[in-house]
Design a protein around this motif. Structure first.
Motif, short mmCIF file in Angstrom:
data_model
loop_
_atom_site.label_atom_id
_atom_site.label_comp_id
_atom_site.label_asym_id
_atom_site.label_seq_id
_atom_site.Cartn_x
_atom_site.Cartn_y
_atom_site.Cartn_z
N ASN A 23 0.84 -1.20 0.00
CA ASN A 23 0.00 0.00 0.00
C ASN A 23 0.88 1.25 0.00
OD1 ASN A 23 -1.93 1.97 0.32
ND2 ASN A 23 -2.41 1.47 2.45
N PRO A 24 1.21 1.78 -1.17
CA PRO A 24 2.10 2.95 -1.26
C PRO A 24 1.60 4.17 -0.49
CG PRO A 24 1.85 1.92 -3.41
CD PRO A 24 0.85 1.27 -2.51
N ALA A 25 0.30 4.25 -0.23
CA ALA A 25 -0.25 5.38 0.50
C ALA A 25 0.23 5.43 1.94
CB ALA A 25 -1.78 5.34 0.47
N LEU A 26 0.84 4.35 2.41
CA LEU A 26 1.36 4.33 3.78
C LEU A 26 2.60 5.21 3.93
CD1 LEU A 26 1.01 0.60 4.89
CD2 LEU A 26 0.00 2.59 6.02
N ALA A 27 3.34 5.42 2.86
CA ALA A 27 4.58 6.20 2.95
C ALA A 27 4.32 7.62 3.45
CB ALA A 27 5.30 6.21 1.61
N PRO A 28 3.43 8.38 2.82
CA PRO A 28 3.17 9.73 3.35
C PRO A 28 2.56 9.71 4.74
CG PRO A 28 1.64 9.18 1.57
CD PRO A 28 2.71 8.14 1.56
N LYS A 29 1.81 8.68 5.06
CA LYS A 29 1.21 8.59 6.40
C LYS A 29 2.29 8.43 7.46
CE LYS A 29 -3.27 6.69 4.98
NZ LYS A 29 -4.23 5.56 5.10
N LEU A 30 3.28 7.60 7.20
CA LEU A 30 4.36 7.39 8.16
C LEU A 30 5.23 8.64 8.28
CD1 LEU A 30 5.26 3.70 7.27
CD2 LEU A 30 4.33 4.52 9.44
N LEU A 31 5.45 9.34 7.17
CA LEU A 31 6.22 10.57 7.22
C LEU A 31 5.49 11.63 8.03
CD1 LEU A 31 8.74 12.08 6.28
CD2 LEU A 31 7.50 12.75 4.22
N LYS A 32 4.19 11.74 7.83
CA LYS A 32 3.38 12.71 8.58
C LYS A 32 3.34 12.35 10.05
CE LYS A 32 -1.19 14.89 8.65
NZ LYS A 32 -2.55 14.94 8.01
N LEU A 33 3.25 11.06 10.36
CA LEU A 33 3.24 10.60 11.76
C LEU A 33 4.52 11.06 12.46
CD1 LEU A 33 1.57 8.75 13.74
CD2 LEU A 33 3.13 6.91 13.07
N HIS A 34 5.65 10.92 11.78
CA HIS A 34 6.94 11.32 12.34
C HIS A 34 6.97 12.83 12.56
CE1 HIS A 34 11.13 11.54 13.20
NE2 HIS A 34 11.53 11.90 11.99
N PHE A 35 6.54 13.60 11.58
CA PHE A 35 6.56 15.06 11.68
C PHE A 35 5.67 15.53 12.83
CE2 PHE A 35 4.91 19.27 10.62
CZ PHE A 35 6.08 19.96 10.36
N HIS A 36 4.46 15.00 12.92
CA HIS A 36 3.54 15.41 13.98
C HIS A 36 4.04 14.98 15.35
CE1 HIS A 36 -0.36 16.67 11.80
NE2 HIS A 36 0.66 16.78 10.96
N ASP A 37 4.73 13.86 15.42
CA ASP A 37 5.32 13.44 16.69
C ASP A 37 6.40 14.42 17.12
OD1 ASP A 37 5.92 11.75 18.91
OD2 ASP A 37 7.57 10.87 17.79
N CYS A 38 7.26 14.81 16.20
CA CYS A 38 8.42 15.64 16.54
C CYS A 38 8.06 17.07 16.90
CB CYS A 38 9.41 15.65 15.37
SG CYS A 38 10.23 14.07 15.08
N PHE A 39 6.96 17.59 16.38
CA PHE A 39 6.64 19.00 16.62
C PHE A 39 5.98 19.23 17.98
CE2 PHE A 39 6.80 22.95 14.16
CZ PHE A 39 7.78 22.61 13.25
N VAL A 40 5.69 18.17 18.71
CA VAL A 40 5.11 18.30 20.04
C VAL A 40 6.02 17.56 21.02
CG1 VAL A 40 3.10 17.89 21.50
CG2 VAL A 40 2.78 18.39 19.07
N ARG A 41 6.74 18.27 21.85
CA ARG A 41 7.64 17.69 22.85
C ARG A 41 8.80 16.91 22.24
NH1 ARG A 41 6.21 17.52 28.17
NH2 ARG A 41 4.31 18.69 28.61
N GLY A 42 9.10 17.15 21.00
CA GLY A 42 10.21 16.44 20.37
C GLY A 42 9.79 15.06 19.88
#
Length: 305
Positions: free
Chosen positions: A71-90
């Protein structure tokens, strides 16, 4: 992908911080390293003679790339998950925490309601626990999985190096997501303030916005640009008129919240610099995309990319 885009984006995605205590009892150094598991992973958990850093990263890579291949659509989802994780409390993995009766978690804040990919993190964590119990943090897994997902989509083994050694956080504060995350309807000044609060600058802002070259968005994140930009039922004048018409056909006034639109028109599964061309053509999907042209420095960087 242009050399400038790949170098800048890779550099920005290396940026990470640590915060909080450990969900699974992982006690690693606060200093990130490319060899953080050399001493912390028991030798009995590894195949004889294997490098623990290679072993744990290979497990992440295998599971992630198999999932993205399905499911190639998972790639942007995982990238977004990482970004949203990092912008709150690191980058502390707190984006995965569930709400409790007393506290609402980050994942349940409005900007995070459409996040996906956590099931892949769970699958990887399960496999790593079988090999090295209570050693590899979920925060590290998210960072590695984001890299491996995008690398697979791009056709490269590794677009950027990922150091490990993050600790998993325990803090549940949904309000911090709204207070910290760059939002799709933000203007340039607001975007820059939020990036600067993390020690990032305008170069980081433009480079990380390039992640919008892959993935989709729900209509509610940009509908105001089409139907009520200034509260008078008008359309955002900075949006290309023909593109606005296309968006209105996909997201009519009474749109279904489940409808999604490509963030990079006709190119949402190709990790490249096309996003910047789209922004210059006034076809950036979000108000925050169009905002990159409001400032002379960021506009120049968009053109440079």
């Amino acid at each position: 992908m242009s050399p400038s885009f790949s170098v800048v984006l890779a550099t920005m995605l290396v940026v990470a911080t640590t915060a909080g205590a450990c969900i699974a009892g992982v006690e690693l150094s606060l200093e990130l390293s490319l060899s953080s598991y050399l001493l912390s992973c028991p030798s009995t958990c590894l195949q004889h003679g294997s490098d623990p850093n290679i072993a744990e990263q290979q497990i992440v890579k295998d599971v992630t790339q198999a999932a993205v291949q399905r499911n190639p659509a998972l790639a942007p989802k995982l990238l977004k998950l990482h970004f949203h994780d990092c912008f709150v409390r690191g980058c502390d993995g707190s984006i995965l925490l569930d709400s409790t009766a007393r506290n609402k978690a980050e994942k349940d804040a409005w900007p995070n309601l459409t996040l996906g990919g956590s099931e892949i993190i769970d699958e990887i964590k399960t496999k790593l626990e079988e090999r090295c119990p209570r050693v590899v943090s979920c925060a590290d897994i998210i960072a590695l999985a984001a890299r491996d997902a995008v690398s697979f989509l791009y056709g490269s083994d590794s677009l950027w190096p990922v150091s490990t050694g993050r600790k998993d956080g325990r803090v549940l504060k949904a309000e911090e997501a709204l207070a910290n995350l760059p939002l799709p309807f933000s203007d340039f000044a607001t975007l820059l303030r939020r990036f600067q609060s993390k020690g990032l600058d305008v170069i980081d802002l433009v480079a990380l916005s390039g992640a919008h070259t892959i993935g989709v968005s729900h209509c509610e994140s940009f509908a105001a640009r089409l139907y009520d930009f200034t509260g008078k039922g008008d359309t955002d004048p900075s949006l290309d008129k023909r593109y606005a018409e296309i968006l209105r056909t996909k997201c009519p006034p009474k749109f279904n919240n489940g409808v999604t639109v490509e963030m990079d028109p006709s190119c949402s599964l190709s990790f490249d610099s096309h996003y910047y061309q789209v922004v210059e053509q006034h076809m950036g999907l979000f108000r925050s995309d169009a905002a990159l042209l409001e400032d002379s420095t960021s506009a120049w960087l968009v053109d440079f990319m």
